[in-house]
Write a protein that holds these residues in place. Sequence first.
Motif, PDB file in Angstrom:
ATOM      1  N   PRO A  73      28.588  30.974  36.134  1.00  0.00           N
ATOM      2  CA  PRO A  73      27.985  32.396  35.796  1.00  0.00           C
ATOM      3  C   PRO A  73      28.802  33.526  36.591  1.00  0.00           C
ATOM      4  CG  PRO A  73      26.306  30.670  36.145  1.00  0.00           C
ATOM      5  CD  PRO A  73      27.562  29.981  36.379  1.00  0.00           C
ATOM      6  N   ILE A  74      29.154  33.223  37.583  1.00  0.00           N
ATOM      7  CA  ILE A  74      29.801  34.392  38.407  1.00  0.00           C
ATOM      8  C   ILE A  74      30.947  34.378  38.143  1.00  0.00           C
ATOM      9  CG2 ILE A  74      30.730  34.975  40.902  1.00  0.00           C
ATOM     10  CD1 ILE A  74      28.384  33.438  41.975  1.00  0.00           C
ATOM     11  N   ARG A  75      31.974  33.276  37.750  1.00  0.00           N
ATOM     12  CA  ARG A  75      33.219  33.588  37.340  1.00  0.00           C
ATOM     13  C   ARG A  75      33.278  34.033  35.979  1.00  0.00           C
ATOM     14  NH1 ARG A  75      36.880  35.400  36.610  1.00  0.00           N
ATOM     15  NH2 ARG A  75      39.025  34.641  36.241  1.00  0.00           N
ATOM     16  N   SER A  76      32.364  33.730  35.048  1.00  0.00           N
ATOM     17  CA  SER A  76      32.374  34.429  33.668  1.00  0.00           C
ATOM     18  C   SER A  76      32.092  35.997  34.045  1.00  0.00           C
ATOM     19  CB  SER A  76      31.465  33.799  32.949  1.00  0.00           C
ATOM     20  OG  SER A  76      29.697  34.434  33.179  1.00  0.00           O
ATOM     21  N   LEU A  77      31.684  36.444  34.918  1.00  0.00           N
ATOM     22  CA  LEU A  77      31.525  37.764  35.033  1.00  0.00           C
ATOM     23  C   LEU A  77      32.699  38.800  35.908  1.00  0.00           C
ATOM     24  CD1 LEU A  77      27.786  38.018  35.879  1.00  0.00           C
ATOM     25  CD2 LEU A  77      28.756  38.742  33.558  1.00  0.00           C
ATOM     26  N   GLY A  78      33.954  37.641  36.103  1.00  0.00           N
ATOM     27  CA  GLY A  78      35.022  38.417  36.717  1.00  0.00           C
ATOM     28  C   GLY A  78      34.956  38.077  38.146  1.00  0.00           C
ATOM     29  N   GLY A  79      34.079  37.384  38.929  1.00  0.00           N
ATOM     30  CA  GLY A  79      33.899  37.115  40.459  1.00  0.00           C
ATOM     31  C   GLY A  79      34.429  36.025  40.907  1.00  0.00           C
ATOM     32  N   HIS A  81      31.624  37.642  47.698  1.00  0.00           N
ATOM     33  CA  HIS A  81      32.448  37.634  46.516  1.00  0.00           C
ATOM     34  C   HIS A  81      33.451  38.715  46.534  1.00  0.00           C
ATOM     35  CE1 HIS A  81      30.663  41.574  45.717  1.00  0.00           C
ATOM     36  NE2 HIS A  81      29.564  41.029  46.589  1.00  0.00           N
TER      37      HIS A  81
END
Length: 194
Positions: A155-161, A176
């Motif tokens: 979920p974090i990676r899918s938002l670019g983080g 982050h």
Amino acid sequence: MKAKPQGNTNDKRLSPEQREHLLGVWKSRFEKNRNRHDGLAWDLVRTRLETNPEKLWSLGEMERTGGEPDVIGRDKSTGEFIFCDCSAESPNGRRSLCYDREALESRKQHKPENSALDMAAAIGIEILTEDQYRDLQKLGVFDTKTSSWISTPPPIRSLGGALFCDHRYDTVFVYHNGAESYYAARGFRGSLRV
């Protein structure tokens, strides 16, 4: 600082000379840091390594890139020994990397040479999770001047983080950053099961 892989990268095997040299380095480190693997015997570790030449090569790559790998435990269910990068700071041959291939490809200019996840896959190791990173910090103090990327939840990676950790003020911090960022003082730590 990035050197060419050692041994034959096609079959991922070390030469006999490299193997013996590295086994000596790892035995010495193992014996100097008994607190990391209390109750484990080097002879059992060596036997397991010698019967897994591809894992031996991966461990050699961890060493070559500055990770100073050491045994930090044994999986009771599988019997596998767990190696981890135990260098005081994030491995110097694995710094200045963005988080993953998607982040690398998203950069239009000033791209780093590689990404942490791609390099981990090429070496044959897993990037540490937050829990693994915190467990490592119980065995010593690591990353007081550097930081290390850690496995980032989807979920974090899918938002670019992407997430990274370090040790400051006697505390482990999780932070982050944009996954495409990279810094000379940020690398990644990996683990290998043998």
